[in-house]
Design an enzyme around this catalytic site. Structure first.
Site, short mmCIF file in Angstrom:
data_model
loop_
_atom_site.label_atom_id
_atom_site.label_comp_id
_atom_site.label_asym_id
_atom_site.label_seq_id
_atom_site.Cartn_x
_atom_site.Cartn_y
_atom_site.Cartn_z
CE LYS A 39 -2.03 -1.29 3.79
NZ LYS A 39 -1.41 -2.62 3.92
CD GLU A 71 5.13 -33.39 12.29
OE1 GLU A 71 4.50 -33.12 11.25
OE2 GLU A 71 5.03 -32.72 13.33
CG HIS A 103 0.05 -33.96 10.90
ND1 HIS A 103 -1.22 -33.62 11.28
CD2 HIS A 103 0.86 -33.58 11.93
CE1 HIS A 103 -1.20 -33.06 12.48
NE2 HIS A 103 0.06 -33.03 12.90
#
Length: 687
Positions: A245, A463, A466
């Site tokens: 911006k 893990e 997952h």
């Protein structure tokens, strides 16, 4: 000499005379008073003085050390000047160090006793000098007035400096406290001073198009006024942090070619009452004088926050007065022709509705996070100064950084260059960029963290859970790699390649929840106990479940209802306690369903999960191709996976082509070498 040319009187060398400043007068006055005080008003010479008791004075007189004695009756002090030959005996210093007439300063009780003692000393012939009397109040003025005057001057100087500090600095006429209400805006007469144009802003095509119309209007207003159009009074840039911006505003300043005033919303805030409103008026007064021009206010939410209906509940009169002044100046009774206001904020929901209406900010330009193609453009901009290797593929990097802002991408490029320099490389490679992404997402790799074998196995099982769930759920994000190397606060992590969807379906969100719960489910099934390693997973799952039920209306018992309320000073929930209990029950039910589903998937594929966990323990980092070798090809292929597979295929073909070229070059070199050997042999035979 040309007759039309007037003689210039200022052609000689200009002398840079120092500007007059009242501070010099203060310093000179203080230095003069200090000099008078420490030199006793200039009345005494530079001889050394030493304080002694009356008994010591009598002893030295009896020894014949006294040359002259001066008695000051008002102060009850006498001075005994020492003979030159006894200076070293009294002061333990030479004449050069003590001066010509060093003396002892002694306090006495009665003048009569002193006179009697000196008379007796003369009779005994131990003192033959002069006895003098001094009735002056020596140095009374400076000894009494100077300390008080010095403290007063010190307070005055500190007060003046404090006023200048609060007034924004600057001495001389109009400085100090008189500048408190002046605007702190920086003015750029020529936009080229910043050196930034729209070419330096990658992506954000829609935002650039809207904001470029303002620049075109300033350059060629007749094009719009002939059709009856009016220039927009203001444009508000809205978007997350780091999306560019402020960079867009700088580009406007570089392209417009008109005076550009830049300041932050916090520059209006001051400890004095009324200063913010005064600075707003001063800013617009300067802008009117430089019309046509642009005013840019960064972080406008500092002063543009919504006004409270109840002043006693969090209201701020000074901030609201500043906002009222800003509203009046932007679109009040007066006219601001030719003055355009740009503002930027990432908290547009907190701004006052009167500030956002048409006539003040006619346009709200949304500067969103860059999509895939825009990230490619941003990478091209930030990779210009970086020496990259041929292995670096910008398309692959853009896909590896979903959700990254322009500032994040700039950080990735910088981190990759730093990693390459740390490894003493000549160029930045693809692996350096991947390491940089891992560093930014997961944190710094902790190679020195010590873990037991049981902890390492538990993390690997977590893990692997997952990875297994994401492999066998349709809408879960495709896996890129899994690691059990500690990074930041995480002991392990799984990297995915999210597919950038405009809309999220309920099925996709449930698959994501199931994947997040896969780690905890794997611990319960294959370790036998659960741990705190799933805390982040549970937090994300709970927030997502509450969002689905309370905001998205995806609950069976509360369908099609949104309880989102953006009121700033709302101290009550927008629903009853009964509804809150239903929400809690629905969240618990939704999470438990997905947890049971995760355990079912892991039970069905427990052999593959065990192989995956063991591979993680052995190698610490595994990739999607390793998971594919264990589980086979994923049943569902997303668009992101197709792109990833195409990229991997392209990389393999490119490497094969490069290898073929290398073999061809080696064959040509061997053929050339053989030809040279034959030529040498023929020449030897001929010789």
């Amino acid at each position: 000499m040309d007759n039309n040319q007037k003689p210039n009187k200022d052609r000689g060398p200009k002398m840079n005379m120092p500007k007059f400043n009242m501070s010099w007068i203060y310093l000179i006055a203080i230095a003069a008073l200090a000099l008078l005080y420490f030199t006793n008003g200039g009345a005494e010479n530079s001889s050394v003085a030493k304080t002694a008791t009356y008994s010591e004075f009598k002893m030295m007189v009896e020894r014949g050390y006294a040359k002259k004695i001066v008695v000051n009756k008002p102060q009850s002090i006498l001075r005994m000047y020492v003979k030159p030959e006894h200076i070293r005996d009294v002061f333990k210093q030479s004449t050069k160090q003590t001066g010509v007439d060093p003396y002892l300063e002694v306090e006495f009780g009665s003048v009569d006793q002193v006179e009697q003692f000196i008379a007796k000393a003369k009779e005994d012939k131990v003192f033959s000098g002069d006895l003098a009397f001094d009735n002056k109040h020596d140095n009374d003025f400076f000894s009494l007035i100077f300390p008080n005057l010095l403290s007063i001057l010190f307070i005055v100087v500190v007060w003046i400096l404090l006023m200048r500090r609060m007034g924004g600095g600057g001495g001389g006429v109009g400085g100090g406290i008189f500048n408190v209400g002046k605007s702190k805006a920086k003015m750029y007469e020529k936009g080229g001073e910043l050196g930034i144009t729209f070419k330096d802003v990658a992506g954000q095509a829609g935002a650039k198009q809207e904001i470029q119309e303002i620049v075109d209007f300033l350059k060629n207003p007749q094009k719009y006024t002939d059709l009856g159009g009016k220039i927009p009074k203001g444009a508000l840039l809205v978007g997350p942090p780091g999306t560019g911006k402020t960079l867009l505003a700088k580009a406007v300043a570089g392209e417009a070619g008109v005076p550009f005033f830049s300041m932050s919303g916090s520059d209006f805030v001051e400890m004095f009452v009324g200063v913010g409103a005064s600075r707003v008026r001063d800013l617009f007064q300067q802008a009117k004088q430089k019309s046509p021009c642009i005013i840019f206010i960064d972080e406008i939410d500092a002063v543009g926050r919504a006004r409270s209906k109840n002043p006693s509940m969090g209201g701020n009169d000074e901030r609201e007065n500043t906002l009222n002044a800003l509203l009046t100046e932007m679109d009040g009774f007066g006219t601001n022709s030719g003055v355009i206001i740009l503002a930027a904020t990432n908290r547009a929901d907190m701004l006052d509705s009167a500030l956002l209406r048409a006539g003040r900010f006619d346009r709200q330009i949304h500067v969103d996070l860059p999509d895939l193609n825009e990230r490619k453009e941003v990478f091209k901009v930030h990779l210009k100064p970086v020496k990259i290797d041929e292995s670096v593929d910008i398309d692959f990097l853009a896909r590896q950084t979903p959700g990254f802002s322009g500032a994040d991408i700039a950080n990735v490029c910088n981190e990759a260059a730093l990693i390459a320099a740390r490894h003493n490389s000549q160029a930045v490679t693809k692996q350096d960029f991947l390491d940089a992404v891992d560093r930014i997402i997961g944190g710094l790799e902790k190679k020195t963290k010590v873990m037991t074998q049981a902890e390492k196995r538990s993390i690997a099982i977590h893990e692997a859970g997952h990875a297994t769930i994401s492999w066998f759920t349709e809408f879960a994000n495709p896996l890129v790699k899994v690691s059990i190397v500690p990074r930041g606060q995480a002991l392990g992590a799984a990297w995915y390649l999210p597919e950038e969807r405009v809309l999220q379906t309920k099925e996709a969100m449930l698959d994501e929840m199931c994947s997040l719960l896969g780690g905890r489910a794997a611990e319960e099934l294959f370790v036998g106990h659960i741990s705190t390693g799933a805390m982040n997973d549970l937090e994300r799952t709970t927030k997502q479940a509450y969002g689905m039920i309370a905001y998205a209306g995806m609950s069976d018992k509360l369908p099609n209802v949104c309880y989102y309320n953006n009121a700033e000073y709302q101290f009550q929930k927008p629903y009853s306690e009964t509804t809150a209990k239903i929400m809690d029950d629905e969240v618990l039910r939704m999470i438990n369903e997905q947890y049971t589903r995760a355990k079912q998937i892991l039970t069905e594929h427990k052999e593959g999960h065990a192989q995956l966990a063991q591979l993680l323990i052995d190698r610490e980092v595994i990739f999607a191709e390793d998971v594919e070798k264990i589980f086979g090809k994923r049943p569902w292929t997303s668009r992101a996976e197709e792109l990833l597979e195409a990229q991997m295929k392209a990389d393999a073909e490119r490497m094969a082509e490069e290898r073929a070229k290398e073999l061809e070059a080696e064959a040509k070199a061997a053929e050339q070498k053989a030809l040279e050997n034959k030529t040498e042999e023929k020449e030897d035979k001929d010789a």
